[in-house]
Scaffold this active site. Structure first.
Site, PDB file in Angstrom:
ATOM      1  N   ARG A 122      18.660  68.411  39.484  1.00  0.00           N
ATOM      2  CA  ARG A 122      18.894  69.088  38.352  1.00  0.00           C
ATOM      3  C   ARG A 122      20.108  69.781  38.138  1.00  0.00           C
ATOM      4  O   ARG A 122      20.344  70.670  37.434  1.00  0.00           O
ATOM      5  CB  ARG A 122      17.753  70.281  38.365  1.00  0.00           C
ATOM      6  CG  ARG A 122      16.273  69.517  38.265  1.00  0.00           C
ATOM      7  CD  ARG A 122      15.484  70.286  37.435  1.00  0.00           C
ATOM      8  NE  ARG A 122      14.307  69.701  37.403  1.00  0.00           N
ATOM      9  CZ  ARG A 122      13.086  69.804  38.122  1.00  0.00           C
ATOM     10  NH1 ARG A 122      13.241  70.562  39.246  1.00  0.00           N
ATOM     11  NH2 ARG A 122      11.946  68.996  37.942  1.00  0.00           N
ATOM     12  N   LYS A 137      32.443  66.370  28.941  1.00  0.00           N
ATOM     13  CA  LYS A 137      31.644  65.165  28.338  1.00  0.00           C
ATOM     14  C   LYS A 137      31.344  64.157  29.386  1.00  0.00           C
ATOM     15  O   LYS A 137      32.435  63.756  30.098  1.00  0.00           O
ATOM     16  CB  LYS A 137      32.493  64.527  26.983  1.00  0.00           C
ATOM     17  CG  LYS A 137      32.087  65.167  25.728  1.00  0.00           C
ATOM     18  CD  LYS A 137      32.756  64.550  24.609  1.00  0.00           C
ATOM     19  CE  LYS A 137      32.491  65.174  23.270  1.00  0.00           C
ATOM     20  NZ  LYS A 137      33.121  64.433  22.295  1.00  0.00           N
ATOM     21  N   GLU A 159      45.764  58.236  23.674  1.00  0.00           N
ATOM     22  CA  GLU A 159      45.012  59.594  23.760  1.00  0.00           C
ATOM     23  C   GLU A 159      46.017  60.761  23.698  1.00  0.00           C
ATOM     24  O   GLU A 159      45.854  61.637  22.889  1.00  0.00           O
ATOM     25  CB  GLU A 159      44.146  59.779  24.756  1.00  0.00           C
ATOM     26  CG  GLU A 159      42.920  58.791  24.821  1.00  0.00           C
ATOM     27  CD  GLU A 159      41.736  59.115  24.106  1.00  0.00           C
ATOM     28  OE1 GLU A 159      41.763  59.748  23.337  1.00  0.00           O
ATOM     29  OE2 GLU A 159      40.684  58.475  24.227  1.00  0.00           O
ATOM     30  N   LYS A 192      43.469  70.597  24.272  1.00  0.00           N
ATOM     31  CA  LYS A 192      41.955  70.172  24.486  1.00  0.00           C
ATOM     32  C   LYS A 192      41.501  71.064  24.934  1.00  0.00           C
ATOM     33  O   LYS A 192      40.102  71.722  24.416  1.00  0.00           O
ATOM     34  CB  LYS A 192      42.024  69.093  25.768  1.00  0.00           C
ATOM     35  CG  LYS A 192      40.582  68.809  25.840  1.00  0.00           C
ATOM     36  CD  LYS A 192      40.206  67.319  25.431  1.00  0.00           C
ATOM     37  CE  LYS A 192      38.572  67.040  25.775  1.00  0.00           C
ATOM     38  NZ  LYS A 192      38.213  65.822  26.039  1.00  0.00           N
ATOM     39  N   GLU A 211      30.645  70.226  20.288  1.00  0.00           N
ATOM     40  CA  GLU A 211      30.920  69.429  19.228  1.00  0.00           C
ATOM     41  C   GLU A 211      30.158  69.718  18.079  1.00  0.00           C
ATOM     42  O   GLU A 211      29.537  68.770  17.298  1.00  0.00           O
ATOM     43  CB  GLU A 211      30.828  67.981  19.647  1.00  0.00           C
ATOM     44  CG  GLU A 211      31.662  67.215  18.645  1.00  0.00           C
ATOM     45  CD  GLU A 211      32.062  65.636  19.316  1.00  0.00           C
ATOM     46  OE1 GLU A 211      32.814  65.423  20.120  1.00  0.00           O
ATOM     47  OE2 GLU A 211      31.476  64.661  18.690  1.00  0.00           O
ATOM     48  N   ARG A 254      35.389  70.068  17.241  1.00  0.00           N
ATOM     49  CA  ARG A 254      35.949  69.198  18.606  1.00  0.00           C
ATOM     50  C   ARG A 254      35.706  67.656  18.168  1.00  0.00           C
ATOM     51  O   ARG A 254      36.536  66.777  18.693  1.00  0.00           O
ATOM     52  CB  ARG A 254      34.787  69.467  19.717  1.00  0.00           C
ATOM     53  CG  ARG A 254      34.982  68.489  20.843  1.00  0.00           C
ATOM     54  CD  ARG A 254      34.379  68.988  22.147  1.00  0.00           C
ATOM     55  NE  ARG A 254      34.656  68.146  23.234  1.00  0.00           N
ATOM     56  CZ  ARG A 254      34.290  68.352  24.479  1.00  0.00           C
ATOM     57  NH1 ARG A 254      33.696  69.444  24.876  1.00  0.00           N
ATOM     58  NH2 ARG A 254      34.569  67.388  25.573  1.00  0.00           N
ATOM     59  N   ASN A 279      37.820  62.754  18.137  1.00  0.00           N
ATOM     60  CA  ASN A 279      37.556  61.710  17.788  1.00  0.00           C
ATOM     61  C   ASN A 279      38.400  60.779  17.105  1.00  0.00           C
ATOM     62  O   ASN A 279      37.754  59.628  16.386  1.00  0.00           O
ATOM     63  CB  ASN A 279      35.879  61.508  17.540  1.00  0.00           C
ATOM     64  CG  ASN A 279      35.107  62.090  18.746  1.00  0.00           C
ATOM     65  OD1 ASN A 279      35.361  61.983  19.917  1.00  0.00           O
ATOM     66  ND2 ASN A 279      34.092  62.878  18.276  1.00  0.00           N
ATOM     67  N   HIS A 336      38.272  56.879  17.256  1.00  0.00           N
ATOM     68  CA  HIS A 336      37.020  56.733  18.067  1.00  0.00           C
ATOM     69  C   HIS A 336      35.865  55.856  17.535  1.00  0.00           C
ATOM     70  O   HIS A 336      35.193  55.188  18.198  1.00  0.00           O
ATOM     71  CB  HIS A 336      36.671  57.932  18.902  1.00  0.00           C
ATOM     72  CG  HIS A 336      37.695  58.157  20.018  1.00  0.00           C
ATOM     73  ND1 HIS A 336      38.963  58.610  19.594  1.00  0.00           N
ATOM     74  CD2 HIS A 336      37.716  58.321  21.214  1.00  0.00           C
ATOM     75  CE1 HIS A 336      39.671  58.993  20.665  1.00  0.00           C
ATOM     76  NE2 HIS A 336      38.673  58.864  21.893  1.00  0.00           N
ATOM     77  N   HIS A 364      35.037  52.658  19.338  1.00  0.00           N
ATOM     78  CA  HIS A 364      33.855  52.443  20.003  1.00  0.00           C
ATOM     79  C   HIS A 364      33.056  50.930  19.251  1.00  0.00           C
ATOM     80  O   HIS A 364      32.417  50.240  20.253  1.00  0.00           O
ATOM     81  CB  HIS A 364      32.859  53.596  19.898  1.00  0.00           C
ATOM     82  CG  HIS A 364      33.250  54.695  20.651  1.00  0.00           C
ATOM     83  ND1 HIS A 364      32.840  55.916  20.389  1.00  0.00           N
ATOM     84  CD2 HIS A 364      34.367  54.726  21.602  1.00  0.00           C
ATOM     85  CE1 HIS A 364      33.390  56.863  21.224  1.00  0.00           C
ATOM     86  NE2 HIS A 364      34.333  56.074  21.941  1.00  0.00           N
ATOM     87  N   HIS A 419      39.707  51.045  26.551  1.00  0.00           N
ATOM     88  CA  HIS A 419      39.274  52.049  25.800  1.00  0.00           C
ATOM     89  C   HIS A 419      40.672  52.646  24.984  1.00  0.00           C
ATOM     90  O   HIS A 419      40.471  52.754  23.816  1.00  0.00           O
ATOM     91  CB  HIS A 419      38.886  53.350  26.545  1.00  0.00           C
ATOM     92  CG  HIS A 419      38.531  54.461  25.474  1.00  0.00           C
ATOM     93  ND1 HIS A 419      37.415  54.442  24.664  1.00  0.00           N
ATOM     94  CD2 HIS A 419      38.978  55.646  25.460  1.00  0.00           C
ATOM     95  CE1 HIS A 419      37.568  55.663  24.137  1.00  0.00           C
ATOM     96  NE2 HIS A 419      38.469  56.293  24.670  1.00  0.00           N
TER      97      HIS A 419
END
Ligand code: NAD
Ligand code: GLY
Length: 370
Positions: free
Chosen positions: A124, A146, A188, A230, A240, A244, A248, A251, A255, A269
């Site tokens: 957990r 993330k 990036e 960042k 987000e 935030r 992206n 992105h 993606h 990527h």
């Protein structure tokens, strides 16, 4: 010896430091000991990184009395899978990790995302630390919490927000990074300038070639500026719900290409992000939001440094609707509408859902034309 710089991601009881400097893996023991609950760790890495950096990391941790087990996975985007989530969790359990053990991700964004996710669900939740070894991971993926894996439905669709206890950026590791990977990470870096920092973008236009040729001062500068940006955004909007999402930029397009091309290494990527950024600028120009000259500047700089500005030939045989289908699986879809990151110019990104399907299709048609 002290690290050249330590930044802080300020998130109350989840705050942590980003240590940036040369030779930090050799100092990992004394840098990480203060954040470990007990002197026990489990290192996850890949088979490109392990021969170079596993032993130095183990040696440094060992010198500080930190005992480590480890797991070496195959390198590459396909490793960020449900199957490997199981492999990592079960390897940690087999090694009898306890709740006070810390997982250490040693590698690029693939290892960081997967290890962070595994740490967030094992017993957990056990602590984890990022030791990023690619430019992309050092400027972006290791910071902000993330974590996740790819699924059959798309990129990063299972995961968690789970902050590391520390990030240790050893800039020396970039000396062994292949040029293609360095360039992918540079996409990036450009993102930070293009979304909100025109001065940084101006600097990159002048100095990008120095960064890509391995100039240590230039690289350290871009890592510090990127991590500061960042950290600022993550502090303001950890999960987000607003600002935030600007990170992206490009992105949603990226993606879709990655999901369709199958994480095979045909398109990295960062390469997909570069193509996606160009498409986001083109869409902004088409909608009358952004001067065409700004999109031209982006394309010119990407071409100058060798970044991709168009999808690879494999993608050019595929209909725009297929990519639109992938975009509808994006995490930022709300009430069936895609949230786009668009721009009013370089350094001026914003979020909008006010884009028609025909405009998006037109951008894909243009991008997919040879
Ligand atoms: P990666 O982890 O696959 O690393 C790229 C390649 O470089 C791999 O083959 C790796 O083995 C090799 N490598 C790593 N370090 C090396 C070194 N120092 N010397 C030689 N080889 C080395 O890819 P990446 O570009 O680092 O990360 C991409 C991933 O990051 C994607 O899955 C993307 O979704 C994710 N990402 C996550 C976030 C986030 O916020 N969590 C942000 C951006 C990207
Ligand atoms: N890389 C996007 C984010 O961390 O939010």
């Amino acid at each position: 010896m002290t690290p050249s710089k330590t930044l802080t991601v300020a998130l109350e009881d989840r705050s942590y430091g980003i240590h940036i400097g040369a030779g930090l893996i050799e100092q990992a023991g004394h840098l990480l000991a203060p954040v470990l609950q007990k002197p026990g760790a489990f290192i996850v890495t890949d088979d490109n990184v392990a021969p170079r950096y596993l032993e130095p990391l183990q040696k440094s941790l060992g010198a500080s009395g930190i005992k480590c087990d480890h797991l070496i996975l195959p390198a590459g985007e396909a490793t960020k899978s449900f199957a490997n989530l199981q492999v990592v969790v079960e390897a940690m359990l087999a090694a009898k990790v306890e709740r006070s053990t810390t997982a250490i991700a040693l590698g690029g964004g693939v290892i960081g995302d997967l290890t962070g996710f595994a740490a967030s669900v094992t017993l957990r939740g056990i602590d984890f630390v990022q030791v990023p070894t690619t430019l992309l991971a050092q400027v972006d993926s290791s910071v902000g919490g993330k974590t996740g894996i790819n699924t059959a439905q798309g990129k990063n669709l299972a995961g968690s927000f789970y902050q590391p206890k520390a990030v240790l950026v050893d800039t020396d590791t970039l000396k062994t990074l292949p040029d293609r990977e360095r360039l992918a990470g540079y996409a990036e870096v450009c993102k930070y300038g293009l979304l909100g920092d025109v001065d940084f973008w101006d600097w990159l236009e002048q100095n990008g070639a120095r960064v890509l040729s391995g100039d240590n001062d230039a690289i350290t500068n871009v890592i510090e500026i990127s991590c500061e940006a960042k950290a600022r955004v993550v502090t303001e909007d950890e999960r987000e719900s607003g600002v935030r999402a600007l990170l992206n930029l490009g992105h949603t397009f990226a993606h879709a290409f990655e999901a369709e091309l199958g994480y095979s290494g045909a398109l990295l990527h960062g390469e997909a992000v570069a193509i996606g950024i160009v498409m986001a600028f083109d869409l902004s120009v088409r909608l009358g939001l952004c001067p065409a000259l700004d999109a031209d500047r982006v394309r010119a700089h990407f071409n100058a440094v060798g970044l991709m500005t168009k999808p690879p030939v494999e993608a050019q045989r595929i209909a725009p609707d297929v990519f639109l289908g992938h975009m509808m699986q994006d995490k930022k879809v709300a009430d069936g509408k895609i949230t786009f990151v668009l721009v009013r110019g370089i350094g001026q990104a914003f979020l909008t859902q006010d884009v028609t399907q025909s405009d998006v299709t037109a951008i894909f048609e243009a991008a997919l034309t040879v």
